[in-house]
Motif scaffolding. Structure first.
Motif, PDB file in Angstrom:
ATOM      1  N   ALA A  77       6.116  -3.388  12.143  1.00 19.90           N
ATOM      2  CA  ALA A  77       4.847  -2.745  11.809  1.00 19.90           C
ATOM      3  C   ALA A  77       4.377  -1.964  13.029  1.00 19.90           C
ATOM      4  O   ALA A  77       4.620  -2.363  14.169  1.00 19.90           O
ATOM      5  CB  ALA A  77       3.801  -3.777  11.401  1.00 19.90           C
ATOM      6  N   ILE A  78       3.725  -0.839  12.781  1.00 16.79           N
ATOM      7  CA  ILE A  78       3.224   0.007  13.862  1.00 16.79           C
ATOM      8  C   ILE A  78       1.705   0.039  13.825  1.00 16.79           C
ATOM      9  O   ILE A  78       1.102   0.287  12.772  1.00 16.79           O
ATOM     10  CB  ILE A  78       3.775   1.444  13.737  1.00 16.79           C
ATOM     11  N   VAL A  79       1.089  -0.229  14.977  1.00 18.00           N
ATOM     12  CA  VAL A  79      -0.360  -0.080  15.139  1.00 18.00           C
ATOM     13  C   VAL A  79      -0.571   1.082  16.106  1.00 18.00           C
ATOM     14  O   VAL A  79      -0.410   0.922  17.320  1.00 18.00           O
ATOM     15  CB  VAL A  79      -1.008  -1.367  15.692  1.00 18.00           C
ATOM     16  N   PRO A  80      -0.889   2.284  15.596  1.00 23.56           N
ATOM     17  CA  PRO A  80      -0.985   3.453  16.481  1.00 23.56           C
ATOM     18  C   PRO A  80      -2.172   3.370  17.417  1.00 23.56           C
ATOM     19  O   PRO A  80      -3.317   3.220  16.997  1.00 23.56           O
ATOM     20  CB  PRO A  80      -1.146   4.618  15.487  1.00 23.56           C
ATOM     21  N   GLN A  81      -1.889   3.458  18.721  1.00 21.47           N
ATOM     22  CA  GLN A  81      -2.939   3.365  19.738  1.00 21.47           C
ATOM     23  C   GLN A  81      -2.747   4.420  20.819  1.00 21.47           C
ATOM     24  O   GLN A  81      -3.279   4.283  21.918  1.00 21.47           O
ATOM     25  CB  GLN A  81      -2.927   1.970  20.379  1.00 21.47           C
ATOM     26  N   GLY A  82      -1.971   5.460  20.508  1.00 23.90           N
ATOM     27  CA  GLY A  82      -1.689   6.478  21.514  1.00 23.90           C
ATOM     28  C   GLY A  82      -2.515   7.732  21.320  1.00 23.90           C
ATOM     29  O   GLY A  82      -3.547   7.729  20.646  1.00 23.90           O
ATOM     30  N   THR A  83      -2.029   8.832  21.899  1.00 18.93           N
ATOM     31  CA  THR A  83      -2.733  10.112  21.819  1.00 18.93           C
ATOM     32  C   THR A  83      -2.220  10.953  20.659  1.00 18.93           C
ATOM     33  O   THR A  83      -2.971  11.307  19.752  1.00 18.93           O
ATOM     34  CB  THR A  83      -2.581  10.891  23.139  1.00 18.93           C
ATOM     35  N   ALA A  84      -0.922  11.250  20.643  1.00 17.81           N
ATOM     36  CA  ALA A  84      -0.364  12.063  19.562  1.00 17.81           C
ATOM     37  C   ALA A  84       0.006  11.210  18.352  1.00 17.81           C
ATOM     38  O   ALA A  84      -0.220  11.600  17.207  1.00 17.81           O
ATOM     39  CB  ALA A  84       0.861  12.822  20.067  1.00 17.81           C
ATOM     40  N   ASN A  85       0.604  10.038  18.580  1.00 17.09           N
ATOM     41  CA  ASN A  85       1.041   9.146  17.487  1.00 17.09           C
ATOM     42  C   ASN A  85       1.923   9.878  16.473  1.00 17.09           C
ATOM     43  O   ASN A  85       1.740   9.757  15.258  1.00 17.09           O
ATOM     44  CB  ASN A  85      -0.170   8.520  16.784  1.00 17.09           C
ATOM     45  N   ASN A  86       2.888  10.642  16.979  1.00 14.80           N
ATOM     46  CA  ASN A  86       3.761  11.420  16.097  1.00 14.80           C
ATOM     47  C   ASN A  86       4.531  10.541  15.114  1.00 14.80           C
ATOM     48  O   ASN A  86       4.689  10.892  13.945  1.00 14.80           O
ATOM     49  CB  ASN A  86       4.760  12.231  16.938  1.00 14.80           C
ATOM     50  N   GLY A 105       0.350  -7.511   3.970  1.00 12.25           N
ATOM     51  CA  GLY A 105       0.880  -8.056   2.729  1.00 12.25           C
ATOM     52  C   GLY A 105       1.153  -7.012   1.665  1.00 12.25           C
ATOM     53  O   GLY A 105       1.925  -7.261   0.729  1.00 12.25           O
ATOM     54  N   ASN A 106       0.537  -5.836   1.788  1.00  6.98           N
ATOM     55  CA  ASN A 106       0.724  -4.774   0.804  1.00  6.98           C
ATOM     56  C   ASN A 106       1.727  -3.717   1.244  1.00  6.98           C
ATOM     57  O   ASN A 106       2.047  -2.813   0.457  1.00  6.98           O
ATOM     58  CB  ASN A 106      -0.621  -4.090   0.507  1.00  6.98           C
ATOM     59  N   MET A 107       2.199  -3.813   2.474  1.00  8.95           N
ATOM     60  CA  MET A 107       3.114  -2.796   2.978  1.00  8.95           C
ATOM     61  C   MET A 107       4.536  -3.049   2.501  1.00  8.95           C
ATOM     62  O   MET A 107       4.901  -4.177   2.138  1.00  8.95           O
ATOM     63  CB  MET A 107       3.062  -2.750   4.508  1.00  8.95           C
ATOM     64  N   VAL A 108       5.339  -1.986   2.491  1.00  4.10           N
ATOM     65  CA  VAL A 108       6.722  -2.078   2.041  1.00  4.10           C
ATOM     66  C   VAL A 108       7.647  -1.563   3.146  1.00  4.10           C
ATOM     67  O   VAL A 108       7.270  -0.680   3.919  1.00  4.10           O
ATOM     68  CB  VAL A 108       6.948  -1.257   0.752  1.00  4.10           C
ATOM     69  N   PRO A 109       8.857  -2.121   3.269  1.00 10.07           N
ATOM     70  CA  PRO A 109       9.771  -1.672   4.313  1.00 10.07           C
ATOM     71  C   PRO A 109      10.416  -0.332   3.965  1.00 10.07           C
ATOM     72  O   PRO A 109      10.857  -0.114   2.836  1.00 10.07           O
ATOM     73  CB  PRO A 109      10.821  -2.788   4.366  1.00 10.07           C
ATOM     74  N   ARG A 110      10.447   0.555   4.928  1.00  9.19           N
ATOM     75  CA  ARG A 110      11.082   1.863   4.751  1.00  9.19           C
ATOM     76  C   ARG A 110      12.216   2.005   5.763  1.00  9.19           C
ATOM     77  O   ARG A 110      12.015   1.804   6.962  1.00  9.19           O
ATOM     78  CB  ARG A 110      10.069   2.983   4.960  1.00  9.19           C
ATOM     79  N   PRO A 111      13.414   2.368   5.313  1.00 14.17           N
ATOM     80  CA  PRO A 111      14.520   2.584   6.264  1.00 14.17           C
ATOM     81  C   PRO A 111      14.193   3.737   7.211  1.00 14.17           C
ATOM     82  O   PRO A 111      13.620   4.757   6.799  1.00 14.17           O
ATOM     83  CB  PRO A 111      15.709   2.932   5.366  1.00 14.17           C
ATOM     84  N   VAL A 283      16.545   0.844  11.233  1.00  9.63           N
ATOM     85  CA  VAL A 283      15.499  -0.169  11.349  1.00  9.63           C
ATOM     86  C   VAL A 283      14.667  -0.117  10.063  1.00  9.63           C
ATOM     87  O   VAL A 283      14.814   0.790   9.250  1.00  9.63           O
ATOM     88  CB  VAL A 283      14.598   0.074  12.588  1.00  9.63           C
ATOM     89  N   ARG A 284      13.787  -1.121   9.876  1.00 13.29           N
ATOM     90  CA  ARG A 284      12.926  -1.192   8.692  1.00 13.29           C
ATOM     91  C   ARG A 284      11.479  -1.208   9.163  1.00 13.29           C
ATOM     92  O   ARG A 284      11.060  -2.135   9.857  1.00 13.29           O
ATOM     93  CB  ARG A 284      13.241  -2.440   7.870  1.00 13.29           C
ATOM     94  N   ILE A 285      10.737  -0.161   8.808  1.00  6.35           N
ATOM     95  CA  ILE A 285       9.350  -0.046   9.239  1.00  6.35           C
ATOM     96  C   ILE A 285       8.430  -0.252   8.038  1.00  6.35           C
ATOM     97  O   ILE A 285       8.644   0.330   6.972  1.00  6.35           O
ATOM     98  CB  ILE A 285       9.086   1.327   9.886  1.00  6.35           C
ATOM     99  N   LEU A 286       7.411  -1.086   8.216  1.00  6.50           N
ATOM    100  CA  LEU A 286       6.451  -1.338   7.149  1.00  6.50           C
ATOM    101  C   LEU A 286       5.470  -0.174   7.051  1.00  6.50           C
ATOM    102  O   LEU A 286       4.869   0.232   8.056  1.00  6.50           O
ATOM    103  CB  LEU A 286       5.697  -2.635   7.407  1.00  6.50           C
ATOM    104  N   VAL A 287       5.335   0.366   5.842  1.00  9.45           N
ATOM    105  CA  VAL A 287       4.470   1.524   5.626  1.00  9.45           C
ATOM    106  C   VAL A 287       3.585   1.272   4.404  1.00  9.45           C
ATOM    107  O   VAL A 287       3.884   0.415   3.572  1.00  9.45           O
ATOM    108  CB  VAL A 287       5.299   2.809   5.410  1.00  9.45           C
ATOM    109  N   PRO A 288       2.502   2.022   4.258  1.00 12.12           N
ATOM    110  CA  PRO A 288       1.692   1.919   3.038  1.00 12.12           C
ATOM    111  C   PRO A 288       2.556   2.221   1.815  1.00 12.12           C
ATOM    112  O   PRO A 288       3.465   3.045   1.881  1.00 12.12           O
ATOM    113  CB  PRO A 288       0.610   2.995   3.243  1.00 12.12           C
TER     114      PRO A 288
END
Length: 300
Positions: A77-86, A105-111, A283-288
């Motif tokens: 999971a990513i919690v954006p805390q930077g400047t650009a957050n590309n 709990g509502n997020m889904v994994p994205r390749p 990798v698998r990233i949790l996204v909305p």
């Protein structure tokens, strides 16, 4: 759920402290433990058993986590805390730590693909892009000056524009999926996501989970169009660029500025070759949920 929180050593600057992050994820039902991404125990923390890894920070933090993750089956999971957050923007991820934790709990994994670049320096993994040309030179110059934050984005764009207006370009020879591509370019970016550098969207149809890279290039004879785009502000149409979808790119590198994600490679003192591609394991990233359903469509 055993949750590894990976954050910058400056956690708390403009956001929750390390202890605050731990409490937020406890309240969300996690069993959190934490480590700073630049800490001496970073590698050991990554090897501890975990059900979820959370990267808290900007693009540099997220890149370090994703490119060093030993077990890519563990969702991130990513919690954006930077400047650009590309990276977060490319995946439709937004929100403060409490909002992200509550939505897990509502997020889904994205390749998500991990790119690599091999050259005189060795093997380097990247998430955003490998860049050559005037944008890479501008960013290297601003990085060397130690500019950071919002000022870094503004200064990088201004420096890039100045270099475009100054008449410079870079001659490159490349092979893109077996096809030659040669010329004088203002910008040459091999991109894994749509945004790069100082929050510039250059490949809006990029899908970072399809195993392809976007080779974005602008020939020097389109300088006037590029300057017009740079002067158009954030609402300007897409820049005058060409995009090629590819799995493998090889570039003859003359030792000028080369950007590897947020890093800049020194000249090796001789012409070298840079081989760029995508690693087979994602990798698998949790996204909305909506962002996680499918990706952009591309001609190949």
């Amino acid at each position: 759920m055993r949750t590894l929180l990976l954050h910058s050593s400056s956690a708390g600057d403009g956001g929750p402290s390390r202890d605050g992050l731990l409490e937020i994820f406890r309240q969300a039902g996690c069993e959190p433990f934490s480590c700073a991404v630049n800490g001496t125990d970073f590698s050991d923390a990554l090897c501890r058993p975990a059900d979820l890894v959370v990267a808290v920070g900007g693009d540099g933090t997220v890149t370090r986590v994703l490119t060093h993750l030993p077990d890519r089956s563990i969702p991130v999971a990513i919690v954006p805390q930077g400047t650009a957050n590309n990276i977060a923007d490319a995946l439709g991820i937004a929100g403060d730590p409490a909002e992200i934790a509550a939505a897990l709990g509502n997020m889904v994994p994205r390749p998500f693909d991990i790119g690599f670049a091999k050259g005189p320096w060795g093997h380097h993994r990247f998430i955003e892009a490998v860049g050559l040309g005037l944008l890479a030179r501008a960013m290297a110059e601003v990085d060397e000056a130690g500019v950071s934050g919002e000022e870094q984005i503004r200064t990088s764009r201004e420096t890039f524009r100045r270099k475009v207006a100054g008449g410079g370009s870079e001659h490159l020879e490349a092979i893109v999926d077996g096809r030659p591509l040669e010329g004088d370019f203002l910008l040459f970016e091999v991109m894994n996501i749509g945004q790069t550098g100082p929050d510039l969207t250059l490949a809006p149809d990029a899908d970072p989970g399809d195993g392809f890279l976007d080779v974005v290039h602008i020939p020097a004879d389109r300088r006037a169009e590029m300057l017009e785009w740079l002067d158009g502000g954030p609402d300007a149409a897409m820049p005058p660029l060409d995009v090629i979808r590819a799995r493998e790119v090889e570039i003859v590198w003359a030792g000028k500025s080369l950007r590897l994600g947020d890093n800049f490679s020194p000249a090796p003192g001789a012409v070298g070759r840079v081989s760029i591609g995508v690693e087979p394991e994602q990798v698998r990233i949790l996204v909305p949920p909506r962002t996680g359903q499918g990706g952009g469509s591309h001609e190949r």
